[in-house]
Motif scaffolding. Structure first.
Motif, PDB file in Angstrom:
ATOM      1  N   VAL A 193       0.946  -1.520   0.315  1.00 27.86           N
ATOM      2  CA  VAL A 193      -0.222  -0.038   0.354  1.00 27.86           C
ATOM      3  C   VAL A 193       0.597   1.259   0.195  1.00 27.86           C
ATOM      4  CG1 VAL A 193      -1.529   1.215   0.781  1.00 27.86           C
ATOM      5  CG2 VAL A 193      -1.560  -1.375   1.503  1.00 27.86           C
ATOM      6  N   ILE A 194       1.702   1.487   1.294  1.00 23.85           N
ATOM      7  CA  ILE A 194       2.121   2.857   0.964  1.00 23.85           C
ATOM      8  C   ILE A 194       3.543   2.973   0.167  1.00 23.85           C
ATOM      9  CG2 ILE A 194       3.803   4.336   2.917  1.00 23.85           C
ATOM     10  CD1 ILE A 194       2.046   3.044   4.815  1.00 23.85           C
ATOM     11  N   LEU A 195       4.345   1.544   0.244  1.00 21.14           N
ATOM     12  CA  LEU A 195       5.585   1.713  -0.594  1.00 21.14           C
ATOM     13  C   LEU A 195       5.024   0.410  -2.146  1.00 21.14           C
ATOM     14  CD1 LEU A 195       7.992   1.929   1.916  1.00 21.14           C
ATOM     15  CD2 LEU A 195       7.729   3.508   0.487  1.00 21.14           C
ATOM     16  N   ALA A 196       4.108   0.232  -2.214  1.00 18.70           N
ATOM     17  CA  ALA A 196       3.577  -0.243  -3.153  1.00 18.70           C
ATOM     18  C   ALA A 196       4.337  -0.123  -4.673  1.00 18.70           C
ATOM     19  CB  ALA A 196       2.341  -0.384  -3.884  1.00 18.70           C
ATOM     20  N   ALA A 197       4.653   0.524  -5.073  1.00 18.42           N
ATOM     21  CA  ALA A 197       5.638   1.406  -6.248  1.00 18.42           C
ATOM     22  C   ALA A 197       7.698   1.729  -5.803  1.00 18.42           C
ATOM     23  CB  ALA A 197       5.563   2.473  -6.747  1.00 18.42           C
ATOM     24  N   SER A 198       7.459   0.471  -4.681  1.00 16.48           N
ATOM     25  CA  SER A 198       9.174   0.471  -4.662  1.00 16.48           C
ATOM     26  C   SER A 198       9.543  -1.091  -4.428  1.00 16.48           C
ATOM     27  CB  SER A 198       9.326   0.991  -2.680  1.00 16.48           C
ATOM     28  OG  SER A 198      10.602   0.557  -2.810  1.00 16.48           O
ATOM     29  N   ARG A 199      10.556  -1.421  -5.046  1.00 17.78           N
ATOM     30  CA  ARG A 199      11.495  -2.092  -5.075  1.00 17.78           C
ATOM     31  C   ARG A 199      12.679  -2.770  -4.168  1.00 17.78           C
ATOM     32  NH1 ARG A 199       7.500  -2.956  -6.662  1.00 17.78           N
ATOM     33  NH2 ARG A 199       6.087  -3.457  -9.103  1.00 17.78           N
ATOM     34  N   ASN A 200      12.661  -1.806  -3.617  1.00 17.78           N
ATOM     35  CA  ASN A 200      14.032  -1.802  -2.368  1.00 17.78           C
ATOM     36  C   ASN A 200      13.803  -2.427  -1.160  1.00 17.78           C
ATOM     37  OD1 ASN A 200      15.971  -0.984  -0.479  1.00 17.78           O
ATOM     38  ND2 ASN A 200      16.037   1.144  -0.954  1.00 17.78           N
TER      39      ASN A 200
END
Length: 233
Positions: A93-100
């Motif tokens: 949800v919050i960092l759904a776009a992150s791959r880190n």
């Protein structure tokens, strides 16, 4: 018996350089636990200072009352929601776009840890004799200077052994990070279970956690003994 063990070791470590996958998982688990501890300590220390300052005043200023209410809400939310649910919210949800993966894991576990570390630091601050604060104020030091120069150094020292135990706890908690697609030790074990079609990777997962925890417990115990010696000087 020996042949079966050697075959199991070959399937789980040697074949296709699978030992590199284990090293990746171990590195991820330790890194997440370490950075989560640092974040948890920073959050916990700030919370502890605000709460102690608020409780020490008969009529706290509004600049303390508002943060204190926010802190109480934060602690209630963090303690009321299971860690695995918080992890999934951060990841999807919050960092759904992150791959880190390191960022996601460190934030999720660190923010959760802060709510518990706060009580450790608060107990450390309260354990410092009130005469220390009174002595500082009698020397003309302001409340912030008394806190930073006299109280906090002693409180942090008193809390350090508990921080070692918190690191051990965080390391074990990273075993659920695989649910957010983070490649830690347990997740590696599950991957290899699907590749080898047996349950032997779970034995190695258990062994990794047990060995690392025993090493950490030894280091924490040694650190505690050194602190006690310094107190006796």
């Amino acid at each position: 018996m020996i042949d079966s063990i050697s075959e199991m070791l070959y399937r789980n470590f040697i074949y296709s350089d699978r030992y590199l996958l284990w090293l990746r998982g171990l590195r991820a688990s330790l890194s997440i636990a370490f950075f989560a501890l640092l974040l948890g300590m920073a959050i916990g220390l700030i919370i502890a200072i605000v709460r102690v300052s608020h409780d020490s005043m008969a009529k706290p200023h509004i600049l303390l009352r508002i943060p204190n209410r926010i802190i109480k809400l934060y602690i209630s939310v963090i303690r009321g929601i299971p860690m695995v649910v918080q992890l999934l919210i951060w990841s999807f949800v919050i960092l759904a776009a992150s791959r880190n993966q390191l960022l996601i894991g460190s934030l999720a576990f660190g923010i959760n840890s802060g709510a518990y570390v706060a009580e450790v630091f608060r107990g450390g601050i309260v354990s410092v004799d009130k005469g220390q604060s009174e002595a500082g104020r009698s020397l003309g030091l302001s409340y912030p200077k008394t806190m930073t120069k006299i109280v906090l150094p002693q409180a942090i020292k008193n809390s350090l052994p508990a921080m070692g135990n918190e690191f051990i706890n965080l390391f074990k908690l990273t075993s659920m990070a695989g649910m957010a697609a983070i490649t830690e030790i347990t997740h590696v074990g599950n991957i290899l279970r699907g590749l080898t079609f047996d349950q032997s990777p779970l034995i190695f997962v258990s062994a990794f956690y047990l060995i690392i925890v025993l090493i950490l417990e030894f280091l924490v115990g040694k650190f505690e003994r050194r602190l006690r010696k310094s107190d006796q000087r």
